[in-house]
Design an enzyme around this catalytic site. Structure first.
Site, mmCIF file in Angstrom:
data_model
loop_
_atom_site.group_PDB
_atom_site.id
_atom_site.type_symbol
_atom_site.label_atom_id
_atom_site.label_comp_id
_atom_site.label_asym_id
_atom_site.label_seq_id
_atom_site.Cartn_x
_atom_site.Cartn_y
_atom_site.Cartn_z
ATOM 1 N N THR A 1 -10.276 68.546 -15.560
ATOM 2 C CA THR A 1 -11.622 68.453 -15.636
ATOM 3 C C THR A 1 -12.088 67.091 -16.265
ATOM 4 O OG1 THR A 1 -11.784 70.782 -15.779
ATOM 5 C CG2 THR A 1 -13.607 69.506 -16.593
ATOM 6 N N SER B 1 -4.923 70.660 -13.037
ATOM 7 C CA SER B 1 -3.429 71.240 -13.669
ATOM 8 C C SER B 1 -2.881 72.588 -13.248
ATOM 9 C CB SER B 1 -3.728 71.428 -15.300
ATOM 10 O OG SER B 1 -4.191 72.532 -15.558
HETATM 11 N N1 ASP Z 1 -8.920 73.263 -13.508
HETATM 12 C C1 ASP Z 1 -9.149 72.403 -14.604
HETATM 13 C C2 ASP Z 1 -7.690 71.813 -14.834
HETATM 14 O O1 ASP Z 1 -7.024 72.443 -15.519
HETATM 15 C C3 ASP Z 1 -9.530 72.829 -15.717
HETATM 16 C C4 ASP Z 1 -9.862 72.083 -16.775
HETATM 17 O O2 ASP Z 1 -9.313 70.843 -17.071
HETATM 18 O O3 ASP Z 1 -10.573 72.159 -17.981
HETATM 19 O O4 ASP Z 1 -7.064 70.763 -14.564
#
Ligand code: ASP
Length: 328
Positions: free
Chosen positions: A12, A54
């Site tokens: 994110t 991720s």
């Molecule tokens: N979906 C994102 C990730 O894990 C969530 C984040 O980074 O807060 O890459």
């Protein structure tokens, strides 16, 4: 001046709106340019290693990160790895085993909101992470929401708030207050880190639900070298449904079984109840005690990358690494 290497992997923190949901699009240099304070009073170099949500991170990416640290270890005082929060705790645990006893800080961070939005937590997390990466904070840690959490003890416990991570069954290593690192615990380290990146990824996790049957477990054992079962309370398996036979059969074929618990705090204690006692006493099932599931999975991959001998696996599993479990 301290030299810090910023390794970007996505998440994110580096994400932008694609019109179909957030996806990583900002480079490491782009992160630095949006948080210009980071470059003041220190030398910062960047590596654009990955640009992944991720959810897409796999064990081979952990290996890439560990190798990147190894290749650059001599040239920097500390490392900051930006990473998505969803699987950050797995990566932190994996790096704790693959880069053991590092005297230099290896700090993972990320954010709940992208760096480009006004309400972002990215800049504060990055600033805190850089402070930790240049302080006397050896080993692998996660820096998030002004907290420093040991890499083997972190768990994502909130999906939206800034306070996304908790330290499980272990105190926080420190906090960052008014731009200063207040360190409560200093991780033990060696003069040099021990890099070992061989992993066996044939490790599976089954979450037990009331009424589960053994077929799922059979399937997982058939395809993997180790199966972790997240059971209930202090640990056990239903006495009906053939679980004990299933485990006994696969254990005689050399498969590794580990019981852990779905309860976040305080861990397993398999011998307490009849539903768990026999698993440990007669079937050679190991238990996670106070370890997080994330650390159990990463540790098994790392151990099985070195040996498949069940006695050695058990010895290594119960040997604490980076305080991942309290000694028994
Ligand atoms: N979906 C994102 C990730 O894990 C969530 C984040 O980074 O807060 O890459």
């Amino acid at each position: 001046m301290k030299r810090i290497l910023l390794i970007a992997t996505g998440g994110t923190i580096a994400s932008e709106d694609t019109g179909e949901g957030l996806a990583p699009g900002i480079t490491a240099a782009g992160l630095l340019s949006r948080a210009p304070n980071l470059g003041r009073g220190r030398v910062v170099d960047t590596v654009e290693l990955l640009a992944l949500d991720s959810t897409n991170i796999r064990p081979e990416h952990w290996v890439m990160i560990a190798r990147c640290i190894e290749e650059n270890y001599g040239s920097y005082d500390g490392f900051v790895i930006t990473h998505g929060t969803d699987t950050l705790a797995y990566t932190a645990a994996a790096l704790s085993y693959m880069v053991k006893a590092s005297p230099k800080p290896i700090v993972l961070t990320g954010a709940q909101r992208p760096i480009g939005v006004d309400s972002t937590d990215s800049k504060m997390n990055l600033e805190d992470a850089f402070l930790c990466a240049e302080s006397d904070m050896p080993g692998v840690s996660i820096v998030f929401d002004h907290k420093v959490i040991l890499g083997t003890r972190a768990k994502k416990t909130r999906s939206k708030s800034f306070s996304a991570f908790s330290s499980i069954n272990y105190p926080e290593l420190g906090v960052i207050r008014d731009g200063e690192v207040l360190r409560f615990i200093r991780q033990e380290c060696a003069e040099r880190p021990e890099f070992s990146t061989a992993l066996d990824t044939r490790v599976a996790l089954m979450k037990l639900i009331p009424g589960a049957d053994r077929e799922v477990l059979d399937f997982l054992f058939e395809r993997n070298d180790a199966v972790v079962i997240e059971s209930f309370g202090v640990g056990g398996l239903p006495e009906a449904g053939g679980f004990y036979d299933c485990i006994g059969t696969w254990r005689t074929r050399g498969k590794i079984a580990v019981l852990t618990t779905q309860v976040e705090n305080e861990g397993s204690d398999l011998v307490v109840y009849h539903v768990g006692n026999r698993l440990k006493r007669e079937l050679g099932v190991m238990e996670a005690y106070d370890m997080t599931t994330e650390a159990v999975i990463a540790k098994l991959m790392w151990i099985l990358g070195r040996t498949k001998d069940p006695v050695e696996v058990s010895e290594l599993f119960y040997t604490p690494v980076a305080v991942d479990m309290f000694p028994r």
